[in-house]
Design an enzyme around this catalytic site. Structure first.
Site, PDB file in Angstrom:
ATOM      1  N   ASP A   1     134.089  70.692 -50.696  1.00 47.28           N
ATOM      2  CA  ASP A   1     134.882  71.108 -51.848  1.00 47.28           C
ATOM      3  C   ASP A   1     133.976  71.832 -52.832  1.00 47.28           C
ATOM      4  O   ASP A   1     132.931  71.306 -53.235  1.00 47.28           O
ATOM      5  CB  ASP A   1     135.494  69.851 -52.509  1.00 47.28           C
ATOM      6  CG  ASP A   1     136.494  70.197 -53.597  1.00 47.28           C
ATOM      7  OD1 ASP A   1     137.519  69.505 -53.690  1.00 47.28           O
ATOM      8  OD2 ASP A   1     136.250  71.181 -54.327  1.00 47.28           O
TER       9      ASP A   1
ATOM     10  N   ASP B   1     141.188  77.985 -57.307  1.00 47.66           N
ATOM     11  CA  ASP B   1     141.428  78.188 -58.741  1.00 47.66           C
ATOM     12  C   ASP B   1     141.972  76.898 -59.368  1.00 47.66           C
ATOM     13  O   ASP B   1     141.461  76.384 -60.367  1.00 47.66           O
ATOM     14  CB  ASP B   1     142.451  79.323 -58.893  1.00 47.66           C
ATOM     15  CG  ASP B   1     142.431  79.985 -60.250  1.00 47.66           C
ATOM     16  OD1 ASP B   1     143.246  80.899 -60.464  1.00 47.66           O
ATOM     17  OD2 ASP B   1     141.607  79.598 -61.094  1.00 47.66           O
TER      18      ASP B   1
ATOM     19  N   TYR C   1     145.802  84.753 -50.432  1.00 48.48           N
ATOM     20  CA  TYR C   1     145.777  86.230 -50.296  1.00 48.48           C
ATOM     21  C   TYR C   1     145.698  86.694 -48.838  1.00 48.48           C
ATOM     22  O   TYR C   1     145.572  87.886 -48.567  1.00 48.48           O
ATOM     23  CB  TYR C   1     144.632  86.812 -51.134  1.00 48.48           C
ATOM     24  CG  TYR C   1     144.915  86.828 -52.640  1.00 48.48           C
ATOM     25  CD1 TYR C   1     146.140  86.391 -53.149  1.00 48.48           C
ATOM     26  CD2 TYR C   1     143.977  87.273 -53.554  1.00 48.48           C
ATOM     27  CE1 TYR C   1     146.394  86.397 -54.521  1.00 48.48           C
ATOM     28  CE2 TYR C   1     144.208  87.289 -54.920  1.00 48.48           C
ATOM     29  CZ  TYR C   1     145.439  86.845 -55.400  1.00 48.48           C
ATOM     30  OH  TYR C   1     145.700  86.862 -56.763  1.00 48.48           O
TER      31      TYR C   1
HETATM   32  N1  APR Z   1     136.875  74.176 -52.196  1.00 51.79           N
HETATM   33  C1  APR Z   1     136.503  75.158 -51.323  1.00 51.79           C
HETATM   34  N2  APR Z   1     137.369  75.992 -50.736  1.00 51.79           N
HETATM   35  C2  APR Z   1     138.671  75.833 -51.028  1.00 51.79           C
HETATM   36  C3  APR Z   1     139.144  74.835 -51.927  1.00 51.79           C
HETATM   37  C4  APR Z   1     138.176  73.989 -52.515  1.00 51.79           C
HETATM   38  N3  APR Z   1     138.516  73.024 -53.374  1.00 51.79           N
HETATM   39  N4  APR Z   1     140.517  74.950 -52.006  1.00 51.79           N
HETATM   40  C5  APR Z   1     140.861  75.958 -51.181  1.00 51.79           C
HETATM   41  N5  APR Z   1     139.777  76.485 -50.584  1.00 51.79           N
HETATM   42  C6  APR Z   1     139.675  77.592 -49.627  1.00 51.79           C
HETATM   43  C7  APR Z   1     140.931  77.991 -48.904  1.00 51.79           C
HETATM   44  O1  APR Z   1     141.120  77.164 -47.766  1.00 51.79           O
HETATM   45  C8  APR Z   1     140.588  79.425 -48.523  1.00 51.79           C
HETATM   46  O2  APR Z   1     139.790  79.440 -47.353  1.00 51.79           O
HETATM   47  O3  APR Z   1     139.316  78.743 -50.383  1.00 51.79           O
HETATM   48  C9  APR Z   1     139.722  79.919 -49.681  1.00 51.79           C
HETATM   49  C10 APR Z   1     140.440  80.849 -50.670  1.00 51.79           C
HETATM   50  O4  APR Z   1     141.772  80.404 -50.804  1.00 51.79           O
HETATM   51  P1  APR Z   1     142.574  80.479 -52.200  1.00 51.79           P
HETATM   52  O5  APR Z   1     142.060  79.455 -53.098  1.00 51.79           O
HETATM   53  O6  APR Z   1     144.031  80.474 -51.842  1.00 51.79           O
HETATM   54  O7  APR Z   1     142.166  81.895 -52.811  1.00 51.79           O
HETATM   55  P2  APR Z   1     142.641  83.377 -52.437  1.00 51.79           P
HETATM   56  O8  APR Z   1     143.088  83.481 -51.005  1.00 51.79           O
HETATM   57  O9  APR Z   1     141.535  84.246 -52.915  1.00 51.79           O
HETATM   58  O10 APR Z   1     143.939  83.582 -53.337  1.00 51.79           O
HETATM   59  C11 APR Z   1     143.775  83.638 -54.729  1.00 51.79           C
HETATM   60  O11 APR Z   1     145.393  81.937 -55.053  1.00 51.79           O
HETATM   61  O12 APR Z   1     144.976  79.969 -56.063  1.00 51.79           O
HETATM   62  C12 APR Z   1     145.491  81.200 -56.261  1.00 51.79           C
HETATM   63  O13 APR Z   1     145.120  81.648 -58.579  1.00 51.79           O
HETATM   64  C13 APR Z   1     144.708  81.979 -57.270  1.00 51.79           C
HETATM   65  O14 APR Z   1     146.334  83.710 -57.358  1.00 51.79           O
HETATM   66  C14 APR Z   1     145.061  83.378 -56.868  1.00 51.79           C
HETATM   67  C15 APR Z   1     145.104  83.296 -55.350  1.00 51.79           C
END
Ligand code: APR
Length: 171
Positions: A9, A33, A125
């Site tokens: 995490d 996020d 995304y």
């Molecule tokens: N720690 C590490 N990696 C994580 C965690 C965490 N706590 N939570 C999720 N992930 C991973 C996901 O599994 C994915 O592989 O981070 C990667 C990016 O996923 P997202 O968080 O969905 O980010 P992204 O695809 O860039 O989309 C961004 O999602 O959360 C919203 O506000 C954000 O609108 C924005 C969009």
């Protein structure tokens, strides 16, 4: 600079800076996020709001990066960056590479020596993991190695970890 892979995490990483996969509003969301704001506490959102009230009145453009306090996280800063949404018809690879490059530029300006990244854009995304991992690893490796002690990719699940392992080993 060592490039390392960790299954875990992002919010628990003891580094100088963690990179948030934000959206252009900078006002929170799901995924990484949401986790960062939940674990880091309200000071992060307050700092994001101040950015929106100032320099980033229209939000943070895709591919750019900006730092705030890390609040209660075991890091000194959060570097927020906005990844591109995957498109099958429009090649946005340059924007994804820019997220890693711009985040490291901000980290270097802050004097951060250890930086932890998530797999930007590969969740909500919808960027394909293998390609996202390749862009991440290649972009980080192309940076000036002397500026950092460690750049760490923190992968939330085994599939992401395997994709980054393949990108790092070139398999
Ligand atoms: N720690 C590490 N990696 C994580 C965690 C965490 N706590 N939570 C999720 N992930 C991973 C996901 O599994 C994915 O592989 O981070 C990667 C990016 O996923 P997202 O968080 O969905 O980010 P992204 O695809 O860039 O989309 C961004 O999602 O959360 C919203 O506000 C954000 O609108 C924005 C969009």
């Amino acid at each position: 600079m060592t490039v390392t892979l960790v299954r875990g995490d992002l919010t628990g990483q003891h580094v100088d800076a963690v990179v948030n996969a934000a959206n252009s509003s900078l006002l929170g969301g799901g995924g990484v996020d949401g986790a960062i704001h939940r674990a880091g506490g309200p000071d992060i959102l307050a700092a994001c709001r101040a950015l929106r009230a100032g320099r980033y009145g229209k939000g943070l453009p895709t591919g750019q990066a900006v730092a705030t306090t890390a609040g209660r996280l075991p890091a000194r800063w959060v570097i927020h960056t906005v990844g591109p949404v995957w498109s099958a018809s429009d090649d946005r690879s340059g924007l994804l590479a820019s997220c890693y490059r711009a985040s490291l530029e901000v980290a270097a300006e802050l004097g951060a020596r250890t930086v932890a990244f998530p797999a930007i854009s590969t969740g909500v995304y919808r960027w394909p993991l293998e390609d996202g991992a390749r862009i991440a690893v290649d972009t980080v490796r192309a940076q000036d190695a002397g500026r950092f002690d460690e750049v760490r990719f923190v992968l939330f699940d085994a599939t992401a970890h395997a994709a980054f392992e393949a990108a790092v080993t070139g398999r």
